[in-house]
Motif scaffolding. Structure first.
Motif, PDB file in Angstrom:
ATOM      1  N   CYS A   1     -16.107  25.098 -16.928  1.00 34.59           N
ATOM      2  CA  CYS A   1     -16.711  26.390 -17.289  1.00 34.59           C
ATOM      3  C   CYS A   1     -15.623  27.284 -17.899  1.00 34.59           C
ATOM      4  CB  CYS A   1     -17.293  27.037 -16.036  1.00 34.59           C
ATOM      5  SG  CYS A   1     -17.803  28.742 -16.304  1.00 34.59           S
TER       6      CYS A   1
ATOM      7  N   CYS B   1     -15.225  30.556 -15.052  1.00 32.53           N
ATOM      8  CA  CYS B   1     -14.742  30.442 -13.670  1.00 32.53           C
ATOM      9  C   CYS B   1     -13.998  29.144 -13.417  1.00 32.53           C
ATOM     10  CB  CYS B   1     -15.906  30.604 -12.695  1.00 32.53           C
ATOM     11  SG  CYS B   1     -17.012  29.198 -12.654  1.00 32.53           S
TER      12      CYS B   1
ATOM     13  N   CYS C   1     -23.525  27.527 -15.960  1.00 33.76           N
ATOM     14  CA  CYS C   1     -22.664  27.304 -14.799  1.00 33.76           C
ATOM     15  C   CYS C   1     -23.410  27.798 -13.555  1.00 33.76           C
ATOM     16  CB  CYS C   1     -21.361  28.075 -14.974  1.00 33.76           C
ATOM     17  SG  CYS C   1     -20.319  28.077 -13.520  1.00 33.76           S
TER      18      CYS C   1
ATOM     19  N   CYS D   1     -21.142  30.966 -12.027  1.00 35.04           N
ATOM     20  CA  CYS D   1     -20.971  32.298 -12.628  1.00 35.04           C
ATOM     21  C   CYS D   1     -22.023  32.606 -13.694  1.00 35.04           C
ATOM     22  CB  CYS D   1     -19.570  32.442 -13.210  1.00 35.04           C
ATOM     23  SG  CYS D   1     -19.319  31.498 -14.709  1.00 35.04           S
TER      24      CYS D   1
ATOM     25  N   THR E   1     -22.326  31.431 -16.797  1.00 38.53           N
ATOM     26  CA  THR E   1     -21.930  31.292 -18.210  1.00 38.53           C
ATOM     27  C   THR E   1     -22.565  30.029 -18.804  1.00 38.53           C
ATOM     28  OG1 THR E   1     -19.790  32.190 -17.578  1.00 38.53           O
ATOM     29  CG2 THR E   1     -19.892  31.138 -19.719  1.00 38.53           C
TER      30      THR E   1
HETATM   31 ZN   LIG Z   1     -18.583  29.381 -14.316  1.00 41.56          ZN
END
Ligand SMILES: [Zn+2]
Ligand SMILES: [Zn+2]
Length: 425
Positions: A225, A228, A242, A245, A247
């Motif tokens: 990712c 993170c 992800c 987080c 994303t």
């Molecule tokens: Zn992430």
């Protein structure tokens, strides 16, 4: 007799952000840093009591930040008149002079971004300190890392020093309490950045992946990712997010080369007006001539201020040119599928990314001069349109550097069989 069963110890894994090499995370003594064995980028820093210490430093920084913004920063004394100024007066001075893009930029970089970073960190860390997770903490923490390069208080301070030296001949300058509070905030924020172990915060949301993921023979490629640093296995056709987080997950930054090229070319075009148009005009008793960036450096040399002249030349002329040349070289080398010295090219990228924000010195210096020297007919300093072009060059090159994905350098070396056989994400 009881039979002892050996439990396999699973080690957490992390991928290097710059070359993609996957490493097992080993416990280190507190304060020590783990570096990538392939490209020597920093992987993580082990910190004891990371959350508690970072929270303490951040709370102290927020108190000083309030002082730094409310009290006068500097006072200019000239011909029996006094002109105190806060950081905000510089922003308002630029706005009143019709330079709203610069006003927004200085406000964001010197006030808003540092303040948001402090508040978001406290929002995330305070509940963790008592063992709770704040709602939306993963989104906010992701955001803290995104705004980090745009909080430029230390660059602003360098702008203050340059402005102070420039004005020392013209008038008497009195330093205010806010300036010392501002320096305090910078020191506390640097210390907080060093004590913060992002892995610990992310582990509260979801634990980092373990080495089972490498052994897993399932479909999909190991992917890290961008935000993170969690590891996943995804198919190229998928567009997953992800789970830690939120994303979007991509094997590499999407359209990295095209985007970085577009921004670099735009910055090259704006570099011309940035250097030929005046960045400011000093009007002293009704008389004054506009000066460009290089003109400003010449004036400093004539005044015998060599160290400051060298600093302004380096930050405002050498660094932007170096960034544009290096970005173009990195992009060409990836497009030409070069396998020449990938480690050195990764280091070059790291330098370009780190030094970019320091070019903002001249812009901050102008905002301080505009605020301090506004004594009507006696003396005033007006910002010039060249400053907007120059600020745009700095911002575009900063975004171009973050759009470029240095792992592409290593992908080519790997495809062409010229890299060490390593597990990469
Ligand atoms: Zn992430
Ligand atoms: Zn690496």
């Amino acid at each position: 007799m009881d039979e002892q069963v050996a439990i396999p110890t699973r080690k957490q894994i992390i991928a290097c952000r710059e070359c993609g090499t996957v490493h097992q995370m080993l416990p280190l003594p507190s304060g020590r840093t783990a570096s990538c064995t392939n490209c020597s980028a920093t992987l993580y820093r082990e910190q004891r009591d990371s959350i508690e210490r970072t929270l303490g430093l951040t709370l102290a920084a927020l108190c000083l930040f309030t002082v730094a913004n409310l009290l006068p920063f500097m006072t200019l004394k000239l011909e029996g008149r006094e002109q105190p100024s806060t950081i905000m007066t510089g922003v308002l001075g630029l706005y009143d002079a019709g330079m709203w893009p610069l006003a927004v930029l200085v406000f964001a970089a010197a006030i808003l971004m540092p303040l948001l970073k402090l508040i978001a960190l406290i929002y995330v860390l305070l509940p963790l300190q008592i063992g709770q997770r704040a709602p939306g903490m993963s989104m906010l923490f992701r955001w803290v890392e995104t705004i980090h390069p745009w909080a430029m208080m230390e660059v602003f301070l360098l702008g203050v020093i340059v402005a102070y030296v420039k004005l020392a001949d013209l008038a008497t300058i009195e330093l205010g309490v806010a300036l010392f509070a501002f320096i305090g905030v910078i020191i506390l924020m640097i210390a907080a950045d060093r004590t913060l172990d992002a892995r610990e915060v992310w582990n509260w949301v979801l634990p980092q992946a373990t080495d089972d993921l490498i052994a897993e023979m399932g479909p999909g490629r190991l992917t890290s990712c961008h935000s993170c640093n969690q590891l996943f296995r995804i198919n190229d056709a998928d567009h997953p997010k992800c789970t830690r987080c939120g994303t979007d997950l991509h094997k590499r930054k999407p359209n990295s080369v095209a985007m970085a090229w577009a921004l670099t070319v735009a910055a090259c075009i704006l570099y011309l007006p940035a250097n030929t148009l005046p960045i400011m005009t000093v009007v002293h008793f009704g008389q004054g001539a506009p000066s460009t960036i290089l003109g400003g450096v010449q004036l400093l040399i004539h005044a015998g201020m060599w160290p400051i002249a060298a600093l302004v030349f380096f930050a405002s002329v050498a660094v932007p040119v170096m960034k544009l040349v290096c970005l173009a070289y990195l992009l060409l080398s990836v497009q030409q599928r070069s396998i020449w010295r990938p480690r050195d090219r990764t280091l070059l990228y790291r330098i370009v990314e780190a030094v970019g924000r320091w070019s903002m010195v001249d812009i901050f210096m102008i905002s301080i001069l505009v605020a301090l020297v506004s004594l009507g007919s006696i003396a005033r300093i007006e910002p010039g349109v060249g400053a907007i072009a120059f600020a745009a060059v700095v911002i575009l090159t900063m975004i171009a550097a973050s759009a470029f994905d240095p792992r592409l350098i290593w992908d080519i070396a790997e495809e062409r069989g010229d890299a060490r056989q390593l597990v990469r994400a």
